[in-house]
Design a protein around this motif. Structure first.
Motif, PDB file in Angstrom:
ATOM      1  N   LEU A  52      10.371   9.427   2.814  1.00 14.32           N
ATOM      2  CA  LEU A  52       9.566  10.260   1.910  1.00 14.32           C
ATOM      3  C   LEU A  52      10.318  10.554   0.630  1.00 14.32           C
ATOM      4  O   LEU A  52       9.741  10.532  -0.466  1.00 14.32           O
ATOM      5  N   ILE A 105       2.029  10.153  -1.826  1.00 13.44           N
ATOM      6  CA  ILE A 105       2.810   8.960  -2.166  1.00 13.44           C
ATOM      7  C   ILE A 105       1.945   7.710  -2.027  1.00 13.44           C
ATOM      8  O   ILE A 105       1.983   6.808  -2.880  1.00 13.44           O
ATOM      9  N   ARG A 150       2.216  15.261   1.677  1.00 17.70           N
ATOM     10  CA  ARG A 150       3.230  14.560   0.895  1.00 17.70           C
ATOM     11  C   ARG A 150       3.131  13.057   1.075  1.00 17.70           C
ATOM     12  O   ARG A 150       3.218  12.291   0.112  1.00 17.70           O
ATOM     13  N   LYS A 173      -0.395   7.370  -4.981  1.00 19.73           N
ATOM     14  CA  LYS A 173       0.330   6.923  -6.168  1.00 19.73           C
ATOM     15  C   LYS A 173       0.610   5.430  -6.101  1.00 19.73           C
ATOM     16  O   LYS A 173       0.429   4.710  -7.085  1.00 19.73           O
ATOM     17  N   ARG A 174       1.049   4.962  -4.938  1.00 18.49           N
ATOM     18  CA  ARG A 174       1.343   3.538  -4.779  1.00 18.49           C
ATOM     19  C   ARG A 174       0.066   2.703  -4.929  1.00 18.49           C
ATOM     20  O   ARG A 174       0.076   1.626  -5.526  1.00 18.49           O
ATOM     21  N   GLU A 225      10.277   7.623  -1.426  1.00 17.07           N
ATOM     22  CA  GLU A 225       8.905   7.120  -1.597  1.00 17.07           C
ATOM     23  C   GLU A 225       8.835   5.628  -1.270  1.00 17.07           C
ATOM     24  O   GLU A 225       8.210   4.837  -1.979  1.00 17.07           O
TER      25      GLU A 225
END
Length: 757
Positions: free
Chosen positions: A185, A242, A238, A245-246, A188
């Motif tokens: 995490l 991520i 969380r 976003k990816r 990321e």
């Protein structure tokens, strides 16, 4: 107690209940010096059980002893490698030890120090707590790095992290995995694979579902393990943040009409990254808009508060995002989610799809879902398609979209439909087209229902477009142009929906309209078939279903628009006309439509062939065996002609029923030879069972005379001239025995025709 502790541990700041600002300052100074700060969390295992078994007084004595030995053990263990900054009492028997190390410190160093501390703390504690004689006391320990970027937040999250680690035991495999998970995490280190979602009728890719994967050589390679650890460590929000976003990093590969499907856990739905405008710069960069994103509300967890949840969903809708309900039919509250959310897509869980080809109950359920989706205006996506038979069954019950290993496996790139699946979808498309009825007889040009609207250039401000709508209340659409060519469309309701959001005006009002327009509007050429344009219009997703259609010329220049309402009204009018004028026996267009079609063809320039078909000896069969046999012959003839056109003609070919035993075919000149050859070869076998049973002594059999008239631009000025020519050629054809075809281009026919004239 405090004086004693301070005397015994003069070099180290000790316990405090809450000195976050002071700690923030100390940690900041260490980070600025290039040192690494690690927080070690410790507590006494099952102190509550000690209290229950021996009483409150004994439990307090155990805690007092632990507090007394903690500084010395901490100094003995941690100052071998670093320097203790502070020991903070968090709550009850929970403590945080902040240690500064010179340079970087790795996971193995922290793990070994933790094991050493645990051994020493348990040894000292059990030596001094002699009244607990049934079992030894144990100490939990965990750790977390503080990078120093947002120290107050890190102090909070590091405690959660360390607590999760501590409860598994420092030497256990679970502890090691949790440590790796938190590192994953922090870095990321999430990869996204993409699975294609296919429009089944034509094999086009609607979009891709983004699927999270951990590092290949880790326990988190599978999404189930990845999200299981997120559940256990309370880091679902969380992790999903991520993943999103990816996934959004792949926007650059999307075409304007394609969509990216992203999973969204109901518990982690209020993501500022999506709702506060941070992601909109990506849309601007790649020429896309939120309508290219579909959020899948996953059913892994039931939604507890629909009122709040629905309010957040509305925020997404106002931004322009689309919504899908995932795992429908898999349990939990999927049906309630559908009724509360009003999704744009319903994704059917693979448990409904598996073996659907041999399960009539599942087929019945799917049919119900399809009918429901049609009524409420959303699209069905079937997940988990793994065999050709499953795919075929889904298409038969009317499912429009699908995904699964048979269609395409998830991979790092934007994968396309597999070759095997594409071949099958093409076969199904050809089969479907061959089973469709003949094209509409009269398909007016799009110009007959053309309308005009206001156009703006792509650099026009959103403010200006809003003003135009306000000043022209009857205008529902504005076309966006670039050098005279339409490149986008903005509908009134869509603009108001975007600006009506919480940050709509602030975000968009002074930007160019190109940033929020529909960059992939439906366009049609002015000569396109009206029924085909209507089909394409109604195949759009629900959000754009009632967008106008932009009409363009041969050079892609803007000509006008056609509203969906006018399109449907014209289609209804045509169907009504066909129903009233079609032949009641065969359903083929009758004389009114035939004449209109011939007039239209006479004005065209391409080379065509008009074939008049007349059955020989039909009256004899009809009089001798009755009208039922006669009707059967007429219907079979119509079916034969339609089959010939479907197999060997073009999409613009036409079949009509003049009346009685007379028919007409209009086909392209280059299709005529194969079409006619098929009719001549197939005619007798097509009626064998009829005339064999009823053949009389005179050997009567059915046959057909076909007269072809070549239709070249400018040769005929009206239908009468064409009919006169056809009548003469048909007369010559009927003079020959059997099923024959005579072309007016044939030398004999042309010579005889001229001699008569």
């Amino acid at each position: 107690m405090w004086s004693t502790l301070m005397q015994g541990f003069r070099r180290t700041p000790l316990f405090s209940l809450d000195k976050r600002q002071w700690m923030k300052s100390i940690i900041s100074q260490e980070v600025e010096k290039g040192r690494s700060v690690v927080m070690f969390y410790v507590d006494i295992v099952k102190l509550t059980e000690v209290e229950n078994r021996y009483g409150d007084v004994i439990a307090k004595r155990v805690l007092h002893i632990f507090e007394r030995i903690l500084p010395a053990v901490s100094r003995h263990v941690f100052e071998i490698r670093g320097r203790i900054l502070a020991i903070q009492k968090l709550w009850g028997d929970d403590f945080a030890i902040y240690v500064s190390f010179g340079g970087s410190v790795n996971e193995e160093d922290c793990r070994m120090l933790s094991i050493h501390f645990q051994e020493q703390a348990e040894k000292q504690l059990n030596r001094q707590v002699s009244f607990v004689n049934r079992e030894e006391l144990r100490v939990h320990i965990g750790y977390a790095n503080l990078p120093g970027q947002d120290i107050v937040k890190e102090m909070y999250t590091s405690v959660k992290h360390a607590v999760h680690m501590a409860k598994y035991g420092i030497t256990s495999e679970k502890y090691t995995n949790v440590t790796q998970f938190h590192k994953l995490l922090t870095e990321e280190n999430i990869q996204m694979h993409f699975m294609p979602i296919i429009h089944l009728p034509d094999g086009e890719t609607l979009g891709w579902e983004a699927l999270a994967r951990g590092p290949i050589d880790s326990p988190f390679a599978s999404p189930s393990m990845l999200f299981n650890y997120a559940e256990e460590t309370d880091t679902v929000f969380r992790l999903e943040h991520i993943c999103r976003k990816r996934a959004l990093e792949q926007l650059r590969y999307l075409k304007p009409q394609q969509k990216l499907f992203i999973n969204l856990d109901p518990r982690a739905i209020d993501d500022p990254f999506l709702l506060r405008g941070e992601v909109f710069s990506l849309f601007e960069q790649y020429g896309l808009n939120p309508h290219n994103i579909v959020f899948e509300i996953t059913e892994r967890h039931a939604i507890s508060n629909y009122a709040v949840f629905r309010k957040i969903i509305e925020e997404y809708r106002k931004k322009g995002y689309l919504i899908a309900v995932d795992d429908a039919g898999a349990g939990y509250s999927s049906l309630e989610s559908i009724t509360e959310i009003y999704p744009d897509f319903i994704k059917l869980d693979m448990s409904l799809i598996r073996n659907v080809d041999v399960d009539p109950i599942k087929q019945a359920l799917l049919e119900t879902f399809v009918q429901f989706a049609d009524k409420v205006g959303c699209k069905i996506i079937a997940e988990g398609i793994e065999t050709q038979r499953e795919l075929e069954t889904l298409m038969e019950v009317g499912v429009t979209y699908g995904q699964g290993y048979f269609l395409g496996k998830p991979d790092k790139g934007m994968t396309q439909v597999s070759g095997q699946a594409m071949n099958f979808l093409r076969f199904m498309q050809e089969k479907r087209e061959s089973e469709q009825g003949e094209p509409l007889l009269f398909t007016p040009a799009m110009s007959e229902i053309l309308a005009k609207t206001i156009c703006v250039e792509k650099h026009a401000k959103v403010r200006r477009v809003h003003e135009i709508f306000e000043q022209n209340q009857r205008i529902e659409s504005i076309v966006v142009l670039e050098e005279g060519e339409p490149i986008g469309l903005i509908m009134r309701f869509q603009l108001y929906q975007i600006l009506g959001g919480q940050y709509g005006i602030a975000l968009y009002y002074e930007r160019s309209i190109s940033q929020i327009m529909n960059a992939n509007p439906l366009k049609a050429f002015k000569d396109d078939r009206l029924d085909e344009v209507a089909r394409r219009a109604m195949a759009r997703d629900a959000y754009h279903l009632y967008d106008v259609v932009i009409i363009i010329g041969e050079e892609n220049e803007y000509i006008g628009i056609v509203t969906v309402q006018s399109l449907l009204d014209k289609m209804a009018s045509i169907k009504l006309e066909m129903a009233t004028s079609a032949n009641p026996l065969t359903g083929l267009p009758g004389n009114v439509q035939i004449e209109r079609e011939l007039n239209k063809r006479i004005k065209q320039r391409e080379s065509q062939l008009v074939i008049y078909c007349d059955l020989d000896r039909f009256k004899w069969f009809n009089d001798r065996y009755g009208f039922e046999v006669g009707d059967q012959i007429i219907v079979r003839t119509a079916n034969l002609l339609k089959e010939a056109v479907k197999r060997f003609g073009s999409t613009t070919d036409f079949v009509g029923h003049i009346g009685g035993d007379d028919f007409i075919i209009i086909t392209q000149a280059d299709c005529a030879q194969e079409l006619v050859s098929f009719l001549m070869d197939a005619f007798s076998p097509y009626f064998a069972d009829i005339y064999e049973k009823r053949r009389m002594g005179d050997g009567a059999v059915l046959s057909m005379s076909m007269a072809g008239v070549r239709l070249i631009g400018g040769k005929y000025v009206n239908v009468e001239g064409l009919a006169e020519r056809a009548a003469y050629v048909k007369k010559l054809a009927k003079e020959q025995a059997g099923t024959v075809f005579l072309d007016d281009g044939d030398f004999r026919a042309e010579e005889m025709y001229r001699s008569q004239v």
